[in-house]
Each structure stands twice: as C-alpha cells, then as structure tokens.
Motif scaffolding. Structure first.
Motif, PDB file in Angstrom:
ATOM      1  N   ASP A   8     -36.304  -3.198  28.686  1.00  0.00           N
ATOM      2  CA  ASP A   8     -35.905  -2.094  27.781  1.00  0.00           C
ATOM      3  C   ASP A   8     -36.438  -0.832  27.712  1.00  0.00           C
ATOM      4  OD1 ASP A   8     -38.157  -3.345  26.559  1.00  0.00           O
ATOM      5  OD2 ASP A   8     -37.416  -3.386  24.427  1.00  0.00           O
ATOM      6  N   SER A   9     -37.745  -0.907  28.167  1.00  0.00           N
ATOM      7  CA  SER A   9     -38.708   0.162  28.009  1.00  0.00           C
ATOM      8  C   SER A   9     -38.190   1.232  29.092  1.00  0.00           C
ATOM      9  CB  SER A   9     -40.041  -0.109  28.255  1.00  0.00           C
ATOM     10  OG  SER A   9     -40.226  -0.574  29.668  1.00  0.00           O
ATOM     11  N   ILE A  64     -35.049   2.039  29.572  1.00  0.00           N
ATOM     12  CA  ILE A  64     -33.692   2.472  29.107  1.00  0.00           C
ATOM     13  C   ILE A  64     -33.902   3.520  28.433  1.00  0.00           C
ATOM     14  CG2 ILE A  64     -31.610   2.017  27.955  1.00  0.00           C
ATOM     15  CD1 ILE A  64     -31.974  -0.845  28.588  1.00  0.00           C
ATOM     16  N   LYS A  65     -33.222   4.808  28.532  1.00  0.00           N
ATOM     17  CA  LYS A  65     -33.267   5.882  27.570  1.00  0.00           C
ATOM     18  C   LYS A  65     -32.608   5.738  26.366  1.00  0.00           C
ATOM     19  CE  LYS A  65     -34.604   9.254  31.171  1.00  0.00           C
ATOM     20  NZ  LYS A  65     -34.244  10.544  31.584  1.00  0.00           N
ATOM     21  N   TRP A  66     -32.818   5.296  25.343  1.00  0.00           N
ATOM     22  CA  TRP A  66     -32.075   4.747  24.307  1.00  0.00           C
ATOM     23  C   TRP A  66     -31.554   6.289  23.321  1.00  0.00           C
ATOM     24  CZ3 TRP A  66     -30.688  -0.116  23.811  1.00  0.00           C
ATOM     25  CH2 TRP A  66     -31.282  -0.935  24.473  1.00  0.00           C
ATOM     26  N   ASP A  67     -31.803   7.451  23.532  1.00  0.00           N
ATOM     27  CA  ASP A  67     -31.457   8.304  22.919  1.00  0.00           C
ATOM     28  C   ASP A  67     -30.254   9.100  23.410  1.00  0.00           C
ATOM     29  OD1 ASP A  67     -33.902   8.501  21.560  1.00  0.00           O
ATOM     30  OD2 ASP A  67     -34.740   9.923  22.907  1.00  0.00           O
TER      31      ASP A  67
END
Length: 70
Positions: A64-65, A67-70
């Motif tokens: 998950d780190s 992945i660009k969650w924005d």
C-alpha cells in the motif's frame, strides 16, 4: 483438525445439550484467558501470514505504501 480436537468433539457430542452448552462456555473462557484481546495467532494463521509475507517479499503483491492514493 487435530486428533485431540476430533476426540474432544466426539466426547462433547455424548453429553446432554445442557452440558454441551456448559462445556462451550467453559471453552470460551479458556480461549479468553489464553488470548483476551484476540491478538495471538494459531499455528495455521501464523503459517498463512508467513506465506503471505513471503509472497510480498517476492514482489507478488503491491504494498500500500507503493500506491499513490491521491
């Protein structure tokens, strides 16, 4: 299922229903005394967790780190 658990289930099935309920409550208390916060892993859970971690280390999963969650 281990042989011990199978044997325990067979013995529980011999009891009258009211005694089965008593035994069930007793087992629940044993589990809570052993792991009151439900944070310990069983042997099977530990093996599955370690296998999943190994797959992550081999790059089979996306962290998950990463992945660009924005």
């Amino acid at each position: 299922m281990t042989q011990t658990i199978q044997e325990s289930v067979r013995m529980l099935e011999m009891l009258p229903e009211s005694e089965q309920e008593f035994a069930s409550q007793f087992i629940k208390r044993l589990v809570l005394a052993w792991d009151p916060d439900f944070t310990k892993l069983t042997q099977e859970e530990r093996e599955r967790l370690e296998a999943a971690e190994q797959r992550i280390d081999n790059g089979e999963y996306v962290k998950d780190s990463d992945i660009k969650w924005d």
